[in-house]
Scaffold this motif. Structure first.
Motif, PDB file in Angstrom:
ATOM      1  N   THR A 167      20.560 -36.268 -29.683  1.00  0.00           N
ATOM      2  CA  THR A 167      19.260 -36.789 -29.234  1.00  0.00           C
ATOM      3  C   THR A 167      18.077 -35.852 -29.499  1.00  0.00           C
ATOM      4  N   LEU A 168      18.255 -34.547 -29.374  1.00  0.00           N
ATOM      5  CA  LEU A 168      17.116 -33.626 -29.564  1.00  0.00           C
ATOM      6  C   LEU A 168      17.294 -32.736 -30.794  1.00  0.00           C
ATOM      7  N   CYS A 169      18.483 -32.156 -30.924  1.00  0.00           N
ATOM      8  CA  CYS A 169      18.713 -31.220 -32.031  1.00  0.00           C
ATOM      9  C   CYS A 169      19.252 -32.006 -33.234  1.00  0.00           C
ATOM     10  N   THR A 170      18.455 -32.987 -33.641  1.00  0.00           N
ATOM     11  CA  THR A 170      18.875 -33.942 -34.683  1.00  0.00           C
ATOM     12  C   THR A 170      18.757 -33.298 -36.070  1.00  0.00           C
ATOM     13  N   SER A 216      13.811 -32.831 -38.049  1.00  0.00           N
ATOM     14  CA  SER A 216      12.818 -32.670 -36.977  1.00  0.00           C
ATOM     15  C   SER A 216      13.412 -32.494 -35.589  1.00  0.00           C
ATOM     16  N   PRO A 217      14.120 -31.405 -35.323  1.00  0.00           N
ATOM     17  CA  PRO A 217      14.623 -31.172 -33.967  1.00  0.00           C
ATOM     18  C   PRO A 217      13.455 -31.071 -32.983  1.00  0.00           C
ATOM     19  N   GLN A 218      13.658 -31.643 -31.792  1.00  0.00           N
ATOM     20  CA  GLN A 218      12.571 -31.670 -30.799  1.00  0.00           C
ATOM     21  C   GLN A 218      12.687 -30.452 -29.877  1.00  0.00           C
ATOM     22  N   CYS A 219      12.349 -29.307 -30.438  1.00  0.00           N
ATOM     23  CA  CYS A 219      12.567 -28.051 -29.715  1.00  0.00           C
ATOM     24  C   CYS A 219      11.723 -27.952 -28.450  1.00  0.00           C
ATOM     25  N   LEU A 220      10.573 -28.644 -28.431  1.00  0.00           N
ATOM     26  CA  LEU A 220       9.716 -28.548 -27.244  1.00  0.00           C
ATOM     27  C   LEU A 220      10.374 -29.176 -26.019  1.00  0.00           C
ATOM     28  N   LEU A 221      11.305 -30.106 -26.257  1.00  0.00           N
ATOM     29  CA  LEU A 221      11.982 -30.758 -25.129  1.00  0.00           C
ATOM     30  C   LEU A 221      13.349 -30.146 -24.854  1.00  0.00           C
ATOM     31  N   CYS A 222      13.729 -29.179 -25.664  1.00  0.00           N
ATOM     32  CA  CYS A 222      15.102 -28.668 -25.601  1.00  0.00           C
ATOM     33  C   CYS A 222      15.324 -27.793 -24.360  1.00  0.00           C
ATOM     34  N   PRO A 223      16.384 -28.077 -23.598  1.00  0.00           N
ATOM     35  CA  PRO A 223      16.614 -27.312 -22.366  1.00  0.00           C
ATOM     36  C   PRO A 223      17.074 -25.874 -22.617  1.00  0.00           C
ATOM     37  N   VAL A 224      17.480 -25.579 -23.861  1.00  0.00           N
ATOM     38  CA  VAL A 224      17.966 -24.216 -24.134  1.00  0.00           C
ATOM     39  C   VAL A 224      17.158 -23.539 -25.254  1.00  0.00           C
ATOM     40  N   ALA A 225      15.914 -24.012 -25.426  1.00  0.00           N
ATOM     41  CA  ALA A 225      15.086 -23.494 -26.528  1.00  0.00           C
ATOM     42  C   ALA A 225      14.921 -21.977 -26.445  1.00  0.00           C
ATOM     43  N   GLN A 226      14.847 -21.448 -25.213  1.00  0.00           N
ATOM     44  CA  GLN A 226      14.593 -20.002 -25.079  1.00  0.00           C
ATOM     45  C   GLN A 226      15.737 -19.155 -25.640  1.00  0.00           C
ATOM     46  N   PHE A 227      16.920 -19.794 -25.828  1.00  0.00           N
ATOM     47  CA  PHE A 227      18.084 -19.049 -26.339  1.00  0.00           C
ATOM     48  C   PHE A 227      18.284 -19.239 -27.849  1.00  0.00           C
ATOM     49  N   CYS A 228      17.393 -20.011 -28.466  1.00  0.00           N
ATOM     50  CA  CYS A 228      17.682 -20.455 -29.838  1.00  0.00           C
ATOM     51  C   CYS A 228      17.137 -19.463 -30.875  1.00  0.00           C
ATOM     52  N   GLU A 229      18.053 -18.820 -31.562  1.00  0.00           N
ATOM     53  CA  GLU A 229      17.677 -17.823 -32.564  1.00  0.00           C
ATOM     54  C   GLU A 229      17.059 -18.501 -33.800  1.00  0.00           C
ATOM     55  N   GLY A 230      17.574 -19.658 -34.150  1.00  0.00           N
ATOM     56  CA  GLY A 230      17.012 -20.392 -35.301  1.00  0.00           C
ATOM     57  C   GLY A 230      15.551 -20.731 -35.058  1.00  0.00           C
ATOM     58  N   ARG A 231      15.260 -21.157 -33.842  1.00  0.00           N
ATOM     59  CA  ARG A 231      13.872 -21.493 -33.503  1.00  0.00           C
ATOM     60  C   ARG A 231      13.014 -20.229 -33.517  1.00  0.00           C
ATOM     61  N   ARG A 232      13.558 -19.154 -32.954  1.00  0.00           N
ATOM     62  CA  ARG A 232      12.796 -17.891 -32.895  1.00  0.00           C
ATOM     63  C   ARG A 232      12.428 -17.424 -34.309  1.00  0.00           C
ATOM     64  N   ILE A 264      13.414 -21.080 -38.511  1.00  0.00           N
ATOM     65  CA  ILE A 264      14.231 -21.670 -39.590  1.00  0.00           C
ATOM     66  C   ILE A 264      15.125 -22.804 -39.070  1.00  0.00           C
ATOM     67  N   ALA A 265      14.912 -23.205 -37.803  1.00  0.00           N
ATOM     68  CA  ALA A 265      15.838 -24.179 -37.194  1.00  0.00           C
ATOM     69  C   ALA A 265      15.991 -25.432 -38.058  1.00  0.00           C
ATOM     70  N   GLU A 266      14.869 -25.958 -38.541  1.00  0.00           N
ATOM     71  CA  GLU A 266      14.932 -27.235 -39.252  1.00  0.00           C
ATOM     72  C   GLU A 266      15.725 -27.137 -40.555  1.00  0.00           C
ATOM     73  N   ALA A 303      24.874 -23.761 -35.147  1.00  0.00           N
ATOM     74  CA  ALA A 303      24.318 -23.075 -36.324  1.00  0.00           C
ATOM     75  C   ALA A 303      22.864 -22.701 -36.061  1.00  0.00           C
ATOM     76  N   ARG A 304      22.141 -23.583 -35.361  1.00  0.00           N
ATOM     77  CA  ARG A 304      20.726 -23.300 -35.075  1.00  0.00           C
ATOM     78  C   ARG A 304      20.590 -22.262 -33.954  1.00  0.00           C
ATOM     79  N   LEU A 305      21.390 -22.439 -32.923  1.00  0.00           N
ATOM     80  CA  LEU A 305      21.316 -21.483 -31.816  1.00  0.00           C
ATOM     81  C   LEU A 305      21.575 -20.061 -32.299  1.00  0.00           C
ATOM     82  N   CYS A 306      22.529 -19.932 -33.219  1.00  0.00           N
ATOM     83  CA  CYS A 306      22.942 -18.589 -33.674  1.00  0.00           C
ATOM     84  C   CYS A 306      22.332 -18.231 -35.036  1.00  0.00           C
TER      85      CYS A 306
HETATM   86 FE1  SF4 Z   1      18.045 -27.315 -31.554  1.00  0.00          FE
HETATM   87 FE2  SF4 Z   1      17.294 -24.810 -31.124  1.00  0.00          FE
HETATM   88 FE3  SF4 Z   1      15.465 -26.711 -31.299  1.00  0.00          FE
HETATM   89 FE4  SF4 Z   1      17.091 -26.630 -29.199  1.00  0.00          FE
HETATM   90  S1  SF4 Z   1      15.543 -25.141 -29.788  1.00  0.00           S
HETATM   91  S2  SF4 Z   1      16.521 -28.466 -30.389  1.00  0.00           S
HETATM   92  S3  SF4 Z   1      18.978 -25.892 -30.128  1.00  0.00           S
HETATM   93  S4  SF4 Z   1      16.840 -26.048 -32.916  1.00  0.00           S
END
Ligand code: SF4
Length: 373
Positions: A193-196, A199-215, A218-220, A149-152
């Protein structure tokens, strides 16, 4: 959602992260489908840390499908006692019996066969088949759904059937074909562990660059809040009889759901485990309890019991908020009830009991101790 190159990078980054940083969990050290199946069932609605000791104890006693299939049900339930959701061990054992009878004691490899087993739904079947046999089945559970849901950047209630179906299609598209077991675990690990949820830990996320919610920033806030069933308040009174030897009386699990539904003296809330005589109460709990006991224990009609309140406890079962009122009843001889067992109040766990029943016993023991002091 991704072009070919992006999809390859996305998969490599997530798998690489998982292989380097995954938690060392007992069920990750095996490919034995029985052990993976057991872990998946225990992990339903239950935290990893709570599951580990149960998982290890259970396997010591039941190391394979056959030993579980032939075990007395009471023993299976006793080893599950405290973990909750007791339909899980019942279904687990029924499925073990079917696997022994139809699949030569080995968890089936075909999806249809797995889904035909009691207690196995889409998620569990996909998890076991992919992790144990590397079958190409994408899992979708709460953790994975949140990540997707966050990625998309999917808004709204993701549990709505249409959205859930879309998420399943996305999970199928993303599934890495060479290592579907590792891939599924990587998706779940990211959610755990990260996308909890908070408070998702986006700075440590291995696929953060693909995450539309983060972009979109609105991820949280994703996924959207689920429409919750309204909480129902329930009051239960439990009778804790004790005799001079410290023995108490526990009633057996009701035989069927139908029996549960029709009997107000064994609410399903007590779960289908051994339990104290427990009743729903409305007005005056003590009086209601006496009336129920007289109705249910006809041989005790003339007893003049003195009920000592042993506190007020809270317990939650799905959408029900339970107020639990234990009453201590000291008697010379415990009432005679067909099928009931007498056990020391200090050791009710010699029978399979739920957490709710343990709480009642602890409150009663505290009341006994304070009466003596
Ligand atoms: Fe989750 Fe996206 Fe944050 Fe990664 S960058 S932890 S997928 S919200």
């Amino acid at each position: 959602m991704f072009n070919r190159r992006e999809l390859a990078t996305f998969r490599n980054q997530l798998l690489g992260w998982f292989r380097q940083f995954q938690r060392d969990l007992p069920w990750r050290r095996t490919k034995d489908p029985y052990r993976i199946w057991l872990s998946e069932i225990m992990l339903q609605q239950t935290r990893v840390a709570a599951v580990i000791p149960y998982y290890e104890r259970f396997l010591q006693r039941f190391p394979d499908v056959r030993s579980l299939a032939i075990a007395p049900q009471d023993e299976v339930l006793r080893l599950w006692s405290g973990l909750g959701y007791y339909s899980r061990p019942r279904n687990l054992q029924k499925a073990a019996q079917q696997i022994t009878a139809k699949h030569k004691g080995r968890f089936p490899t075909r999806l249809d066969d797995a889904l035909a087993l009691p207690g196995i739904g889409n998620y569990t079947a996909a998890a076991i088949l992919s992790i144990a046999y590397d079958e190409k089945q994408a899992v979708l559970d709460g953790n994975v759904a949140r990540v997707l849901a966050r990625l998309c950047a999917i808004r709204g209630d993701i549990r709505e059937p249409r959205r859930w179906q879309e998420l399943q299609e996305t999970a199928d598209t993303l599934l890495e074909q060479k290592s579907p077991g590792d891939w599924n675990q990587a998706m779940m690990e990211l959610g755990a562990t990260l996308c909890t949820p908070k408070s998702p830990q986006c700075l440590l996320c291995p696929v953060a660059q693909f995450c539309e919610g983060r972009r979109q920033g609105i991820a949280e806030s994703l996924p959207g809040k689920r429409k919750k069933r309204a909480t129902v308040e329930v009051a239960l009174a439990a009778a804790v009889f004790t005799d001079g030897k410290g023995q108490t009386l526990l009633l057996p699990p009701p035989k069927s759901t139908r029996e549960n539904a029709s009997a107000d003296h064994v609410p399903t809330l007590v779960s289908r485990m051994w339990h104290f005589p427990t009743f729903s109460v409305a007005g005056e709990p003590g009086k209601d309890l006496i009336a129920f006991l007289r109705k249910e224990l006809p041989e005790e009609q003339n007893c003049n019991w003195e009920l000592v309140p042993a506190g007020k406890l809270r317990h939650a079962v799905t959408y029900r908020a339970i107020t639990l009122l234990p009453f201590l009843i000291e008697v010379k001889n415990l009432p005679r009830v067909s099928g009931a067992k007498r056990v020391p109040l200090t050791d009710i766990s010699s029978l399979p009991v739920s957490n709710l029943t343990r709480k009642v016993a602890q409150a009663a023991l505290a009341a006994v101790a304070s009466a003596k002091s």
